[in-house]
Design a protein around this motif. Structure first.
Motif, PDB file in Angstrom:
ATOM      1  N   ILE A  59       0.810  -1.230   0.000  1.00 35.17           N
ATOM      2  CA  ILE A  59       0.000   0.000   0.000  1.00 35.17           C
ATOM      3  C   ILE A  59       0.837   1.271   0.000  1.00 35.17           C
ATOM      4  CG2 ILE A  59      -1.956  -1.121   1.133  1.00 35.17           C
ATOM      5  CD1 ILE A  59      -1.110   0.090   3.764  1.00 35.17           C
ATOM      6  N   TYR A  60       2.153   1.125   0.122  1.00 34.85           N
ATOM      7  CA  TYR A  60       3.026   2.289   0.017  1.00 34.85           C
ATOM      8  C   TYR A  60       3.769   2.317  -1.324  1.00 34.85           C
ATOM      9  CZ  TYR A  60       2.503   4.043   4.791  1.00 34.85           C
ATOM     10  OH  TYR A  60       1.994   4.600   5.957  1.00 34.85           O
ATOM     11  N   THR A  61       3.477   1.343  -2.177  1.00 30.75           N
ATOM     12  CA  THR A  61       4.165   1.290  -3.470  1.00 30.75           C
ATOM     13  C   THR A  61       3.186   1.079  -4.625  1.00 30.75           C
ATOM     14  OG1 THR A  61       4.587  -1.082  -3.049  1.00 30.75           O
ATOM     15  CG2 THR A  61       6.366   0.476  -2.537  1.00 30.75           C
ATOM     16  N   ILE A  62       2.841  -0.180  -4.888  1.00 29.78           N
ATOM     17  CA  ILE A  62       2.029  -0.524  -6.065  1.00 29.78           C
ATOM     18  C   ILE A  62       0.592  -0.052  -5.938  1.00 29.78           C
ATOM     19  CG2 ILE A  62       1.210  -2.425  -7.512  1.00 29.78           C
ATOM     20  CD1 ILE A  62       3.660  -4.011  -6.601  1.00 29.78           C
ATOM     21  N   VAL A  63       0.013  -0.216  -4.764  1.00 24.46           N
ATOM     22  CA  VAL A  63      -1.369   0.228  -4.520  1.00 24.46           C
ATOM     23  C   VAL A  63      -1.295   1.393  -3.529  1.00 24.46           C
ATOM     24  CG1 VAL A  63      -3.669  -0.466  -3.750  1.00 24.46           C
ATOM     25  CG2 VAL A  63      -2.166  -2.153  -4.810  1.00 24.46           C
ATOM     26  N   PRO A  64      -1.442   2.625  -4.004  1.00 17.23           N
ATOM     27  CA  PRO A  64      -1.171   3.805  -3.147  1.00 17.23           C
ATOM     28  C   PRO A  64      -2.254   4.149  -2.133  1.00 17.23           C
ATOM     29  CG  PRO A  64      -1.935   4.519  -5.285  1.00 17.23           C
ATOM     30  CD  PRO A  64      -1.821   3.016  -5.375  1.00 17.23           C
ATOM     31  N   SER A  65      -2.795   3.143  -1.472  1.00 10.62           N
ATOM     32  CA  SER A  65      -3.843   3.388  -0.473  1.00 10.62           C
ATOM     33  C   SER A  65      -3.355   4.260   0.677  1.00 10.62           C
ATOM     34  CB  SER A  65      -4.347   2.050   0.080  1.00 10.62           C
ATOM     35  OG  SER A  65      -4.925   1.265  -0.934  1.00 10.62           O
ATOM     36  N   ALA A  66      -2.089   4.095   1.043  1.00  8.68           N
ATOM     37  CA  ALA A  66      -1.529   4.854   2.166  1.00  8.68           C
ATOM     38  C   ALA A  66      -1.571   6.351   1.909  1.00  8.68           C
ATOM     39  CB  ALA A  66      -0.091   4.413   2.429  1.00  8.68           C
ATOM     40  N   TYR A  67      -1.474   6.732   0.631  1.00  4.13           N
ATOM     41  CA  TYR A  67      -1.388   8.153   0.301  1.00  4.13           C
ATOM     42  C   TYR A  67      -2.756   8.826   0.145  1.00  4.13           C
ATOM     43  CZ  TYR A  67       3.242   6.369  -0.658  1.00  4.13           C
ATOM     44  OH  TYR A  67       4.444   5.732  -0.540  1.00  4.13           O
ATOM     45  N   ILE A  68      -3.818   8.044   0.157  1.00 11.13           N
ATOM     46  CA  ILE A  68      -5.154   8.659   0.140  1.00 11.13           C
ATOM     47  C   ILE A  68      -5.841   8.507   1.500  1.00 11.13           C
ATOM     48  CG2 ILE A  68      -5.483   8.332  -2.331  1.00 11.13           C
ATOM     49  CD1 ILE A  68      -7.223   5.935  -1.736  1.00 11.13           C
ATOM     50  N   ALA A  69      -5.161   7.834   2.420  1.00 13.92           N
ATOM     51  CA  ALA A  69      -5.752   7.634   3.749  1.00 13.92           C
ATOM     52  C   ALA A  69      -4.747   7.896   4.867  1.00 13.92           C
ATOM     53  CB  ALA A  69      -6.321   6.216   3.865  1.00 13.92           C
ATOM     54  N   PHE A  70      -3.823   6.997   5.075  1.00 15.77           N
ATOM     55  CA  PHE A  70      -2.982   7.018   6.280  1.00 15.77           C
ATOM     56  C   PHE A  70      -2.056   8.227   6.381  1.00 15.77           C
ATOM     57  CE2 PHE A  70      -3.405   2.361   5.103  1.00 15.77           C
ATOM     58  CZ  PHE A  70      -4.591   2.228   5.785  1.00 15.77           C
ATOM     59  N   VAL A  71      -1.358   8.550   5.300  1.00 16.42           N
ATOM     60  CA  VAL A  71      -0.424   9.692   5.344  1.00 16.42           C
ATOM     61  C   VAL A  71      -1.159  11.026   5.518  1.00 16.42           C
ATOM     62  CG1 VAL A  71       1.379  10.951   4.114  1.00 16.42           C
ATOM     63  CG2 VAL A  71       1.331   8.447   4.028  1.00 16.42           C
ATOM     64  N   PRO A  72      -2.189  11.326   4.714  1.00 12.92           N
ATOM     65  CA  PRO A  72      -2.907  12.598   4.931  1.00 12.92           C
ATOM     66  C   PRO A  72      -3.588  12.692   6.287  1.00 12.92           C
ATOM     67  CG  PRO A  72      -4.033  11.246   3.288  1.00 12.92           C
ATOM     68  CD  PRO A  72      -2.700  10.629   3.522  1.00 12.92           C
ATOM     69  N   ILE A  73      -4.061  11.563   6.808  1.00 11.34           N
ATOM     70  CA  ILE A  73      -4.695  11.571   8.125  1.00 11.34           C
ATOM     71  C   ILE A  73      -3.666  11.881   9.210  1.00 11.34           C
ATOM     72  CG2 ILE A  73      -5.792  10.117   9.888  1.00 11.34           C
ATOM     73  CD1 ILE A  73      -7.274   8.707   7.579  1.00 11.34           C
ATOM     74  N   ARG A  74      -2.486  11.269   9.085  1.00 16.32           N
ATOM     75  CA  ARG A  74      -1.431  11.527  10.074  1.00 16.32           C
ATOM     76  C   ARG A  74      -1.037  12.998  10.060  1.00 16.32           C
ATOM     77  NH1 ARG A  74       0.935   6.371   8.650  1.00 16.32           N
ATOM     78  NH2 ARG A  74       2.438   7.405   7.298  1.00 16.32           N
ATOM     79  N   TYR A  75      -0.957  13.581   8.868  1.00 20.02           N
ATOM     80  CA  TYR A  75      -0.604  15.001   8.804  1.00 20.02           C
ATOM     81  C   TYR A  75      -1.707  15.862   9.400  1.00 20.02           C
ATOM     82  CZ  TYR A  75       0.634  19.632   7.251  1.00 20.02           C
ATOM     83  OH  TYR A  75       0.928  20.963   7.248  1.00 20.02           O
ATOM     84  N   THR A  76      -2.951  15.525   9.118  1.00 20.49           N
ATOM     85  CA  THR A  76      -4.084  16.282   9.670  1.00 20.49           C
ATOM     86  C   THR A  76      -4.079  16.263  11.187  1.00 20.49           C
ATOM     87  OG1 THR A  76      -5.425  15.721   7.729  1.00 20.49           O
ATOM     88  CG2 THR A  76      -6.605  16.520   9.658  1.00 20.49           C
TER      89      THR A  76
END
Length: 267
Positions: free
Chosen positions: A207-224
């Protein structure tokens, strides 16, 4: 360069305005599709409410508020991506039918041109759902809510890029509808709507490479939640990589593309 950016901006705004007018032209269809998508998402929220109620409001450190964030960020990004840039889903069809010529005749970025040519009415339901759930998740914190919305807009890039890449593969492997269903619906969306801590190291790598789920959920949420600049940096780097990859594949796909007999000029 600045003049070119202004022209592109005006072009995008004009296309978006046309899509909105088109949606309003079919008000009943627009409202029904958006409403059903909103209700569909709402049932998932009911499911989680029942689960947390039966577990005293906490499951391995995950709370209902965490789930609210998880549903707010991806659905907001999805709503923006497909309501405004929904035409990207038809890119494969244009390649198969040989009707991409009408877009190539215009001196515009081909991906943005196709993507903004139409929007999906149902995605408006996701957009509204994301805005409402996001407002609940931030508990009235206006700053975090604004940040969540801005990141939702930015993270729509990942939906658009992954959809574009899948559709561009059409020139090499044929119809990609099944791949799109598995990749976007079964992987990208599903992975982004469950807590990150439940995934093992293999899935996290995915989810941090081929399927970018982390970048539409986990990373933006952590920054928020933390306003950690490192998370914002990761997000921008990942977006830049996906945009660059989409551009490269697009150029190669257009070289491979063989025009059909259908020629037309869009107004």
């Amino acid at each position: 360069m600045l003049t070119g950016a202004k022209k592109l901006y005006r072009f995008l705004i004009l296309n978006i305005k046309c899509n909105l007018l088109s949606a309003l032209e079919y008000k009943k269809s627009f409202i029904i599709q958006a409403l059903f998508m909103f209700i569909n998402n709402f049932f998932f929220l009911i499911f989680w409410l029942v689960v947390f109620k039966n577990n005293n409001g906490n499951i391995e450190g995950v709370t209902m508020n965490d789930i609210m964030y998880l549903w707010a960020s991806p659905t907001l990004a999805y709503g923006i991506a497909y309501f405004i840039f929904g035409g990207v889903s038809d890119l494969g069809k244009y390649l198969i039918e040989g009707t991409l010529d009408s877009f190539l005749l215009q001196p515009k970025n081909i991906i943005l041109n196709v993507a903004t040519s139409q929007g999906k009415f149902s995605a408006f339901g996701d957009l509204i759902y994301g805005l409402i759930i996001g407002l609940i998740a931030v508990n009235g914190d206006i700053l975090r809510y604004i940040v969540l919305i801005l990141l939702g807009i930015f993270c729509s890039i990942f939906y658009i890029c992954t959809e574009a890449i899948i559709r561009l593969l059409t020139v090499w492997i044929g119809n990609t509808d099944n791949i799109e269903n598995v990749y976007i619906c079964s992987l990208l969306i599903t992975f982004s709507t469950y807590p990150e801590k439940i995934y093992n190291s293999f899935v996290k790598t995915l989810i941090y490479t081929i399927v970018p789920s982390a970048y539409i959920a986990f990373v933006p949420i952590r920054y928020t939640l933390t306003f950690d600049v490192k998370e914002l940096f990761i997000l921008f780097v990942a977006a830049s990589i996906y945009i660059a990859l989409t551009t490269i594949i697009c150029k190669k796909a257009l070289i491979k593309y063989e025009s059909g007999n259908s020629m037309g000029l869009r107004g």
